[in-house]
Motif scaffolding. Sequence first.
Motif, mmCIF file in Angstrom:
data_model
loop_
_atom_site.group_PDB
_atom_site.id
_atom_site.type_symbol
_atom_site.label_atom_id
_atom_site.label_comp_id
_atom_site.label_asym_id
_atom_site.label_seq_id
_atom_site.Cartn_x
_atom_site.Cartn_y
_atom_site.Cartn_z
ATOM 1 N N ILE A 195 0.831 -1.199 0.000
ATOM 2 C CA ILE A 195 0.000 0.000 0.000
ATOM 3 C C ILE A 195 0.868 1.252 0.000
ATOM 4 O O ILE A 195 0.521 2.260 -0.617
ATOM 5 C CB ILE A 195 -0.939 -0.034 1.216
ATOM 6 C CG1 ILE A 195 -1.981 -1.146 1.020
ATOM 7 C CG2 ILE A 195 -1.626 1.309 1.424
ATOM 8 C CD1 ILE A 195 -2.915 -1.313 2.173
ATOM 9 N N ALA A 196 2.015 1.206 0.666
ATOM 10 C CA ALA A 196 2.895 2.371 0.707
ATOM 11 C C ALA A 196 3.340 2.773 -0.693
ATOM 12 O O ALA A 196 3.346 3.955 -1.046
ATOM 13 C CB ALA A 196 4.108 2.077 1.587
ATOM 14 N N ALA A 197 3.720 1.784 -1.502
ATOM 15 C CA ALA A 197 4.173 2.087 -2.857
ATOM 16 C C ALA A 197 3.042 2.646 -3.708
ATOM 17 O O ALA A 197 3.245 3.574 -4.500
ATOM 18 C CB ALA A 197 4.743 0.826 -3.506
ATOM 19 N N ALA A 208 2.242 6.257 -2.644
ATOM 20 C CA ALA A 208 3.295 7.160 -3.116
ATOM 21 C C ALA A 208 3.168 7.403 -4.619
ATOM 22 O O ALA A 208 3.401 8.515 -5.099
ATOM 23 C CB ALA A 208 4.664 6.576 -2.788
ATOM 24 N N THR A 209 2.798 6.379 -5.380
ATOM 25 C CA THR A 209 2.648 6.538 -6.832
ATOM 26 C C THR A 209 1.478 7.449 -7.161
ATOM 27 O O THR A 209 1.568 8.292 -8.050
ATOM 28 C CB THR A 209 2.459 5.162 -7.486
ATOM 29 O OG1 THR A 209 3.559 4.332 -7.149
ATOM 30 C CG2 THR A 209 2.368 5.289 -8.992
ATOM 31 N N VAL A 210 0.359 7.293 -6.452
ATOM 32 C CA VAL A 210 -0.797 8.156 -6.686
ATOM 33 C C VAL A 210 -0.446 9.607 -6.402
ATOM 34 O O VAL A 210 -0.773 10.508 -7.176
ATOM 35 C CB VAL A 210 -1.985 7.697 -5.816
ATOM 36 C CG1 VAL A 210 -3.119 8.715 -5.875
ATOM 37 C CG2 VAL A 210 -2.486 6.339 -6.276
ATOM 38 N N SER A 213 6.296 1.881 6.754
ATOM 39 C CA SER A 213 7.695 1.990 7.141
ATOM 40 C C SER A 213 8.525 2.710 6.087
ATOM 41 O O SER A 213 9.656 3.092 6.334
ATOM 42 C CB SER A 213 8.288 0.590 7.376
ATOM 43 O OG SER A 213 8.189 -0.187 6.192
ATOM 44 N N VAL A 214 7.946 2.904 4.890
ATOM 45 C CA VAL A 214 8.674 3.580 3.817
ATOM 46 C C VAL A 214 8.355 5.069 3.813
ATOM 47 O O VAL A 214 9.235 5.915 3.765
ATOM 48 C CB VAL A 214 8.315 2.943 2.464
ATOM 49 C CG1 VAL A 214 9.022 3.675 1.332
ATOM 50 C CG2 VAL A 214 8.722 1.484 2.457
ATOM 51 N N TYR A 215 7.058 5.387 3.875
ATOM 52 C CA TYR A 215 6.650 6.787 3.919
ATOM 53 C C TYR A 215 5.810 6.978 5.170
ATOM 54 O O TYR A 215 4.735 6.397 5.306
ATOM 55 C CB TYR A 215 5.842 7.163 2.676
ATOM 56 C CG TYR A 215 6.691 7.288 1.429
ATOM 57 C CD1 TYR A 215 7.308 8.492 1.122
ATOM 58 C CD2 TYR A 215 6.886 6.211 0.584
ATOM 59 C CE1 TYR A 215 8.098 8.618 -0.007
ATOM 60 C CE2 TYR A 215 7.681 6.320 -0.545
ATOM 61 C CZ TYR A 215 8.282 7.527 -0.837
ATOM 62 O OH TYR A 215 9.069 7.641 -1.956
#
Length: 634
Positions: A197-199, A202-204, A537-539
């Motif tokens: 979900i983080a990726a 971030a893409t949206v 944990s990424v954003y």
Amino acid sequence: MRLLDLTATPHSSGNRIDLAWRTPAPDRLTRVRVVRRRDTHPASPSDGKVVAEGLGLTAVTDTGLHGETVYYYTLFPFDGDPGAYEVDPGNRISAMALSRYGFAQQMYDLLPALYHRYDAEHGYLRRFLDLPGSELDRLYSLTTSLLSSKDLRRVDGVLLPLLAQWIGWPTDRSAPVATQRNEVRQAAHLYRTIGTIAALDATVARVSTWTGRTKEFTHNVARTNQPERLNLWSLRRDGAGQWLEPALTSVNFVYDGRPAAVREPDGSLLIFYHTYRRHGWDLWAKRLRDGQWEASAPVVDRNGLDQHPAVARQRARLWLFWEGYDPVHRLRYLSFSTRDDDKWSPPQTFMDQETDRCRPAAVSDAAGGVWLFWLEQDAIRFNRHDGAEWELSEPGSLPAGHGLDDLFALMTDDRLWLFWTFRDTGAAEQTWSSVAYRSLALSTGDWSPVYDLPKSGHYHDRQPAARAIGGGVELFWSTTRYGGWSISHNTLTTGWGEAEQVGSSPATRRAPLPVDLGAGGTLLLYRSNQSVERSSSVYAATRTLDHRYAGTTTVDTTAKAKLALCGSFADFQTYLYDNGRANADRIADDTIGVYLTPPPAVDAHQAAETVARLRGALADFVPVTTRPVFIWME
């Protein structure tokens, strides 16, 4: 206003950049502010160093620069004082400042002294060497700048798409240079999170700049083998009677069952509950000390089913009772263990395993005795341990009806209170769960008649639990009165007051247990399938609701709070979504929902273009078997 013929030229003498432009209206003088940055184009008139500002400017020389460094400029035309600055992406430009290495002088010094003698008077030869020397200075600066071509902090913005291409990253050339730098820098982290979900969030945000949240629908698809998962939550009530925000206490889950609690000599609160492990159901404990929950730990850890704990303190000894199960004879039985000096005794069977016994409830009295109640053959049975032995050779019996469950015992100053639930047949032969109670006068040993908790209407009341208050008790129980399972409470002094709901939530709330905290405060433990908000944990800005606890339940048309969430991001009911159009995207366990909130000024054509871009971009960040579904939010 867009300026015309904007150019930025590195000065051949080094450490300088010449900027020049034309205004679209030569007959009208225009004020211009020139702003400079080293990593990206300035976004506002105050975002960087002001190089120059004035009326009628058409050229500026920026001096004192560092060689082999790219500088980014934005020109802001304005009128008035203070100025109303105009921002136009066309008024941006960049250039790399050169360094002066003195190649002309080096070539001159290498010539024989005879040339120096004849050139000393006029210097024609020396000035001639400035032509190739300045070009060599420029070439050497450009070559030296290549040493930082892989440094994302210093590389020229025009090379960022090339760096992105090397790692397969699609570059949005319309994005600011700083954004492009950050995308390439974070690309490796995003690639490692493909399918998360983080990726996707971030893409949206990168492609559309819209507000969006991503949700997995795998937990919104009905599965008959997945009931709702009830985690342990807690709710605090302060001395003023205000309920605070609920807090997740433990993700050790159950499908049913109430925790048990006891106060320790050091003032800490120790709770017991059953939870599922790979080898069966075990009993675990968790301690609240100085307002902080400590880590959970197993108390009864063995194969089989150990459930529904009850606990009571007998002076320095702690009694723990629970319900076990004999799979061979298909009978439930009671087990117990005692703790002396912080050491638990091995589990023992209470009485025998030849009769079905279940749902223990325990409480201690002021005389040092422990009362144990349990259900046996549509009756409530009990016994008392005086510290040496069980007093009754044949346990007492309290006939109480049929469909008994949810025993709870409470000791006040002069009475022992016993609450339970029973099946109540109403209109049209419908069966509902209701709460009943009776009390024992400790001074006389007389039991009161059986009373029913007042209720109006046909709904379920279950899992009563009480705490002592001045002159009576405060009772908490789970109910479907308000639609779905929630918690109500009421007080009994000279009579029952008006029942009130404890907070409101579309999530299930069951099995309450109130505990006094002192100073008028109360801690309410309960079970809930409420979703938990988690951070990526990424954003750190990426958050999502963990809907895995919702499970599959029968749709309740009276649960208005749940039904109001239908189609929203927070909806946790199991359903299959279809927007009613032919060939519409269908939400199943192989789809994800992208909930988009476009800016107010976006029209249908712009929205369609954005969605088209998102479909292409998301394809690189979702597994090939996953389909994104775009859902518009108001």
